[in-house]
Design a protein around this motif. Sequence first.
Motif, short mmCIF file in Angstrom:
data_model
loop_
_atom_site.label_atom_id
_atom_site.label_comp_id
_atom_site.label_asym_id
_atom_site.label_seq_id
_atom_site.Cartn_x
_atom_site.Cartn_y
_atom_site.Cartn_z
N ASP A 17 0.69 -1.26 -0.02
CA ASP A 17 0.00 -0.10 0.11
C ASP A 17 0.93 1.39 0.19
OD1 ASP A 17 -2.34 -1.63 -0.11
OD2 ASP A 17 -2.69 -1.57 2.32
N SER A 18 2.21 1.14 -0.06
CA SER A 18 3.10 2.31 0.10
C SER A 18 3.76 2.77 -1.33
CB SER A 18 4.20 2.20 1.07
OG SER A 18 3.67 1.44 2.47
N ILE A 19 4.08 4.04 -1.38
CA ILE A 19 4.70 4.25 -2.53
C ILE A 19 6.10 4.89 -2.14
CG2 ILE A 19 5.05 5.91 -4.53
CD1 ILE A 19 1.54 5.75 -4.46
N LEU A 20 7.18 4.45 -2.65
CA LEU A 20 8.51 4.98 -2.48
C LEU A 20 9.00 5.83 -3.66
CD1 LEU A 20 11.21 4.79 -0.56
CD2 LEU A 20 11.79 2.78 -2.05
N LEU A 21 9.82 6.91 -3.17
CA LEU A 21 10.22 7.90 -4.25
C LEU A 21 11.70 7.84 -4.09
CD1 LEU A 21 7.73 11.02 -4.04
CD2 LEU A 21 7.77 8.88 -5.54
N SER A 22 12.34 7.72 -5.11
CA SER A 22 13.91 7.76 -5.04
C SER A 22 14.61 8.44 -6.05
CB SER A 22 14.39 5.99 -5.21
OG SER A 22 15.80 6.00 -5.31
N GLN A 23 15.51 9.32 -5.58
CA GLN A 23 16.41 10.00 -6.62
C GLN A 23 17.76 9.37 -6.56
OE1 GLN A 23 15.45 14.03 -4.93
NE2 GLN A 23 14.99 14.33 -6.98
N GLU A 24 18.15 8.14 -6.20
CA GLU A 24 19.51 7.74 -6.28
C GLU A 24 19.95 7.86 -7.62
OE1 GLU A 24 21.15 3.24 -5.36
OE2 GLU A 24 19.25 3.41 -5.33
N LYS A 25 19.46 7.35 -8.79
CA LYS A 25 20.06 7.46 -10.09
C LYS A 25 20.50 8.91 -10.37
CE LYS A 25 20.17 3.22 -11.10
NZ LYS A 25 21.42 2.47 -11.07
N TYR A 26 19.44 9.79 -10.05
CA TYR A 26 19.74 11.08 -10.34
C TYR A 26 20.63 11.76 -9.73
CZ TYR A 26 18.88 16.22 -10.49
OH TYR A 26 19.20 17.67 -10.77
N THR A 27 21.11 11.27 -8.28
CA THR A 27 21.98 11.82 -7.33
C THR A 27 23.26 11.21 -7.96
OG1 THR A 27 20.59 11.75 -5.55
CG2 THR A 27 23.02 11.65 -5.13
N GLU A 28 23.45 10.00 -8.31
CA GLU A 28 24.72 9.28 -8.87
C GLU A 28 25.07 10.04 -10.12
OE1 GLU A 28 24.26 5.16 -9.46
OE2 GLU A 28 23.83 4.84 -7.66
N LYS A 29 24.08 10.35 -10.96
CA LYS A 29 24.42 11.06 -12.23
C LYS A 29 25.12 12.67 -11.74
CE LYS A 29 21.80 13.45 -16.03
NZ LYS A 29 20.43 13.41 -16.54
N LEU A 30 24.65 13.33 -11.07
CA LEU A 30 25.17 14.56 -10.52
C LEU A 30 26.48 14.51 -10.00
CD1 LEU A 30 22.27 16.42 -8.99
CD2 LEU A 30 23.19 16.84 -11.02
N LEU A 31 26.62 13.47 -9.23
CA LEU A 31 27.91 13.22 -8.44
C LEU A 31 29.00 12.81 -9.44
CD1 LEU A 31 27.02 11.07 -5.28
CD2 LEU A 31 27.94 13.43 -5.48
N LYS A 32 28.61 12.03 -10.55
CA LYS A 32 29.50 11.39 -11.63
C LYS A 32 29.97 12.95 -12.45
CE LYS A 32 28.42 6.87 -11.90
NZ LYS A 32 27.75 5.74 -12.56
N LYS A 33 28.80 13.81 -12.83
CA LYS A 33 29.06 15.04 -13.64
C LYS A 33 30.14 15.76 -13.05
CE LYS A 33 26.38 18.69 -15.57
NZ LYS A 33 24.94 19.29 -15.67
#
Length: 68
Positions: A17-33
């Motif tokens: 019944d829950s929804i999880l929102l994750s920005q893990e890939k976006y954060t990795e993309k910024l750290l790499k950039k």
Amino acid sequence: MGEASVILEVKIIRKGDSILLSQEKYTEKLLKKFGYYDFKSMSTPYGANSKLKNKVESISQTQYAQII
């Protein structure tokens, strides 16, 4: 079309019944950039259980909107 799994680089994960929102890939993309992806983590000098004191008086959203 079905259910969305990613919106504006925010991954949406359903668990029961829950929804999880994750920005893990976006954060990795910024750290790499910006060249910070391979950095080692370290502890902060501030205690995780310390309570912060708010020195600013709370105001309503309406008052805040008038300031801006």
